[in-house]
Each structure stands twice: as structure tokens, then as C-alpha cells.
Scaffold this motif. Structure first.
Motif, PDB file in Angstrom:
ATOM      1  N   PHE A 144       0.824  -1.202   0.000  1.00  0.00           N
ATOM      2  CA  PHE A 144       0.000   0.000   0.000  1.00  0.00           C
ATOM      3  C   PHE A 144       0.865   1.262   0.000  1.00  0.00           C
ATOM      4  N   ALA A 145       2.006   1.213   0.689  1.00  0.00           N
ATOM      5  CA  ALA A 145       2.896   2.378   0.702  1.00  0.00           C
ATOM      6  C   ALA A 145       3.411   2.673  -0.701  1.00  0.00           C
ATOM      7  N   HIS A 146       3.704   1.615  -1.455  1.00  0.00           N
ATOM      8  CA  HIS A 146       4.154   1.815  -2.830  1.00  0.00           C
ATOM      9  C   HIS A 146       3.020   2.378  -3.676  1.00  0.00           C
ATOM     10  N   GLN A 147       1.816   1.879  -3.483  1.00  0.00           N
ATOM     11  CA  GLN A 147       0.678   2.320  -4.285  1.00  0.00           C
ATOM     12  C   GLN A 147       0.336   3.787  -4.029  1.00  0.00           C
ATOM     13  N   PHE A 148       0.321   4.194  -2.758  1.00  0.00           N
ATOM     14  CA  PHE A 148      -0.173   5.529  -2.424  1.00  0.00           C
ATOM     15  C   PHE A 148       0.935   6.572  -2.264  1.00  0.00           C
ATOM     16  N   ASP A 149       2.109   6.159  -1.823  1.00  0.00           N
ATOM     17  CA  ASP A 149       3.189   7.112  -1.571  1.00  0.00           C
ATOM     18  C   ASP A 149       4.370   6.961  -2.519  1.00  0.00           C
ATOM     19  N   PHE A 246       4.062   1.695  -9.559  1.00  0.00           N
ATOM     20  CA  PHE A 246       3.267   0.664  -8.901  1.00  0.00           C
ATOM     21  C   PHE A 246       2.509  -0.145  -9.951  1.00  0.00           C
ATOM     22  N   ALA A 247       2.510  -1.454  -9.795  1.00  0.00           N
ATOM     23  CA  ALA A 247       1.845  -2.333 -10.761  1.00  0.00           C
ATOM     24  C   ALA A 247       0.354  -2.385 -10.472  1.00  0.00           C
ATOM     25  N   GLU A 248      -0.446  -1.871 -11.386  1.00  0.00           N
ATOM     26  CA  GLU A 248      -1.899  -1.904 -11.213  1.00  0.00           C
ATOM     27  C   GLU A 248      -2.431  -3.329 -11.302  1.00  0.00           C
ATOM     28  N   GLU A 249      -1.768  -4.167 -12.088  1.00  0.00           N
ATOM     29  CA  GLU A 249      -2.187  -5.557 -12.236  1.00  0.00           C
ATOM     30  C   GLU A 249      -1.070  -6.465 -11.734  1.00  0.00           C
TER      31      GLU A 249
END
Length: 378
Positions: A144-149, A246-249
Motif C-alpha cells: 500500500f505504501a508503494h501504491q499511495f506514496d 506501482f503495478a496496477e495488475e
């Protein structure tokens, strides 16, 4: 028509109760939780009273009849008695002022409680996700840190002078690429590479190392190759963080695929360049690392989620170490950056060479070795 009464949540009621030290605002008497009634000083059923107070400027024009500036704790029977007889204006103004004074403290306490509740709910969600995906809550936090930050968890610590980074984002990685090397746990600060015409260049940072390689410079001696391998692992991990997203899939997250899941990794990870399958009895038709291990062609020396070592018979030994995960080639799918090291040390040789390789899922569902960084033309 009067204003609509809003149902107060447990969190709101408790914040008001605690700020007033669990006492009635009207009498100062202790109030138990079961006795608590949160009272509207200006009753919801008296809109004309509110308008009269606004007209006399005793309350502001934007006064919120359901807001904290109009709420006080009381005991149930007190509230019923108060509602039965309307207070005079001086009393109303007095109690409204008390409510106004407590408003900021109630808001602060409520915000802290809601944050705490959100943290608990988030942790439970992470725990459920981690159990589903066979990872720890801490590893899910890193996703989640990679996805959002944009913050990436590093499985290896970049060997850069003055840093012990366990995580980095794009800007941090770009900065570290201009910092001096501290390879071999700080014992080596430079990498010497050579060109085919006999020139040499000394690289002291990741960016210098990349530029030299782009110009065709290479390590020549075995010592230089080992040092260049260390520089490669640090450099490509930082470059990947700088350039990836960040990898969406992902076909690697649910459930998570780790290095120890040999049935998901193509056999080439332990056979590529070590021997030709047709030259080794029983090697034909082996598709996965698990197949190679089960056939007895190599054995596991050490096993972990993020690093494995193999003793490969009739060839060099192999080490695989995960550096990080992200969309490494811009296709929206998750890949793994793996440091792949070949060694002849166990057999008494001096050869050792490693480089960062991209592990990418292909149509057969297996992770295959791909060149990293990927070509800019693809």
C-alpha cells in the motif's frame, strides 16, 4: 418545520461525555454511560427560538443546531425536565457559551478516537489480506505504501556511502545514484571498467557506472567482475525504483509468489548457461526449478522468501536474491527484480559474476528471465 435531529454516533457521544469529565453540564452531577443523554441546548423542535436568537445576534447566522456548539451532556430525566420548560435567554446564552468553549476539545478528542479506530480497522483489513495472500501485515503495508506514496521496500540495502535505506521513492533513489559507492560492506568505493581499445574508467557512483556501461566499458579481471556485480545489484535496484511504477495488475500478489515457490519459476533460473539439457541425463523436459530440483540435477543449499542458493551439479552454483517488485517495464503488470549470481567458488574456482535480471510471467504462467533494464524500444 424544525431541523432534522441527527443520530449521534457512539464516538461523538463518548467524546462529549469524556470532555465534560463524565458529568452533567447543567448540574455537575456524575453521569454514567447508561444514563447519558446528549442534549440540544436550543431544542430541535423550536426553530422559532433559534431564529429569534439569530435576529438578536445572540448566536451567529451560521449556527449549527446539530453542532457541538449546541450539544451538552445531561442525565436523561434532567433533559426531559429541561425540554418541558423553555429556559430564558440569559440561561440559553450561558449554556451555549459553555458548549462553544468545549467544542474544540471535543473535536480534537473525536479526531484522535476516529484515527485510532481507523488504524484498528486498517490493521484488521491488512491482517485479512495478509492471510489471503500468504504475507505478513507488514508486507501488505509495503504494497500500500508503494501504491499511495510511491515508497518501495528494498529487499537489499543499497551499498551507498552514508545510507542504510530499507525503503526509497523515486526522488530518493535518484539522489542516491549520485552518492559514492560503499560496496562490500563499505570496503570498496570504486569500480574499474575497461574498453575494447584499452582505455579504463573509474566509477564511484551508480550514475557513473551506468554511463560507463552504456559506452561499452566492461569488467576485465575476476576481481573487477565481482566488484562490478556488487555495483550492479545496488545500481539496478536504485534505477528500478527511480524509473518503475506501482503495478496496477499482478499475477504475483494473490497469493504472493516468492522465491521459494519453485514451481512458479522457470527452469532457466538454475540451468541457463550452466549446461545444455541434452548433455545431462534426465534434464530434458524440465520446465520449472522444482522439476530440476526433483530430478536431482541441483539441490537447495539455503532457502528463504527473498533469497535462495542452489548447488548445481555439472555447472556453477546459483544464488537468486529479490531486490524489489514493481511494474518494471511499463506494461502495468508486476515484475520482480532479481539479482542472479553464478559462482564456482564451492568447486574451488575463482569465477563469480552476477547481474540484475527481471523476472516476468509469460503465457505458461512461469517467471522467466528477462534483460533489465528493458529496451526503450519495446
Amino acid at each position: 418545520m424544525g431541523a432534522e435531529r441527527k443520530q449521534l454516533s457512539t464516538e461523538v457521544r463518548r467524546a462529549i461525555w469524556e470532555v465534560w469529565e463524565k458529568k452533567s453540564a447543567y448540574t455537575g452531577e456524575p453521569v454514567t454511560w447508561t444514563q447519558l443523554h446528549v442534549d440540544h441546548v436550543i431544542p430541535i423542535t423550536k426553530p422559532e427560538l433559534l431564529e429569534a436568537l439569530k435576529a438578536k445576534r445572540l448566536v451567529p447566522a451560521d449556527f449549527d443546531i446539530n453542532g457541538f456548539e449546541n450539544l451538552l451532556p445531561s442525565i436523561s430525566f434532567q433533559n426531559q425536565g429541561k425540554s418541558a420548560k423553555q429556559m430564558g435567554e440569559p440561561a440559553l446564552v450561558y449554556y451555549l457559551e459553555l458548549a462553544r468553549q468545549k467544542k474544540s476539545e471535543i473535536v480534537k478528542r473525536l479526531a484522535a478516537r476516529l484515527k485510532s479506530n481507523d488504524e484498528i480497522k486498517s490493521y484488521l483489513a491488512l491482517k485479512a489480506a495478509s492471510e489471503k495472500n500468504d504475507v505478513s501485515p507488514e508486507e501488505m503495508v509495503s504494497v500500500f505504501a508503494h501504491q499511495f506514496d510511491g515508497t518501495v521496500t528494498l529487499r537489499i540495502t543499497p551499498e551507498i556511502e552514508g545510507t542504510q535505506s530499507a525503503t526509497a521513492n523515486s526522488s530518493v533513489a535518484a539522489t542516491l545514484m549520485d552518492k559514492p559507492f560503499a560496496l562490500g560492506r563499505g570496503t570498496v568505493s570504486e569500480v574499474i571498467l575497461h574498453s575494447s581499445n584499452g582505455d579504463s574508467v573509474t566509477c564511484r557512483t551508480s550514475n557513473e557506472f551506468i554511463r560507463a556501461q552504456e559506452l561499452g566499458y566492461f569488467a576485465q579481471t575476476q576481481t573487477e567482475m565481482k566488484i562490478a556485480s556488487m555495483a550492479n545489484e545496488t545500481t539496478e535496484a536504485l534505477r528500478a525504483i527511480r524509473d518503475s511504477s506501482f503495478a496496477e495488475e499482478s499475477a504475483l500478489r494473490e497469493p504472493i509468489v516468492k522465491l521459494k515457490h519453485f514451481d512458479r519459476w522457470s527452469a532457466e533460473w538454475v540451468t541457463e548457461g550452466l549446461f545444455e539439457p541434452e548433455d545431462v541425463e534426465g534434464a530434458m523436459g524440465l520446465l520449472t526449478v522444482a522439476d530440476v530440483v526433483n530430478a536431482g540435477i541441483c539441490e537447495v543449499e539455503s532457502l528463504g522468501d527473498h533469497e535462495v542458493r542452489f548447488i548445481v551439479h555439472n555447472g556453477l552454483d546459483v544464488m537468486m536474491r529479490e531486490s524489489m517488485r514493481a511494474d518494471l517495464d511499463g506494461d502495468r503488470w508486476e515484475e520482480i527484480l532479481v539479482f542472479h549470481y553464478l559462482s564456482a567458488a564451492r568447486a574451488g574456482g575463482s569465477f563469480g559474476h552476477g547481474q540484475a535480471v527481471m523476472a516476468k510471467i509469460e503465457d505458461d504462467g512461469l517467471l522467466h528471465m528477462k534483460v533489465y533494464p528493458p529496451s526503450k524500444t519495446t
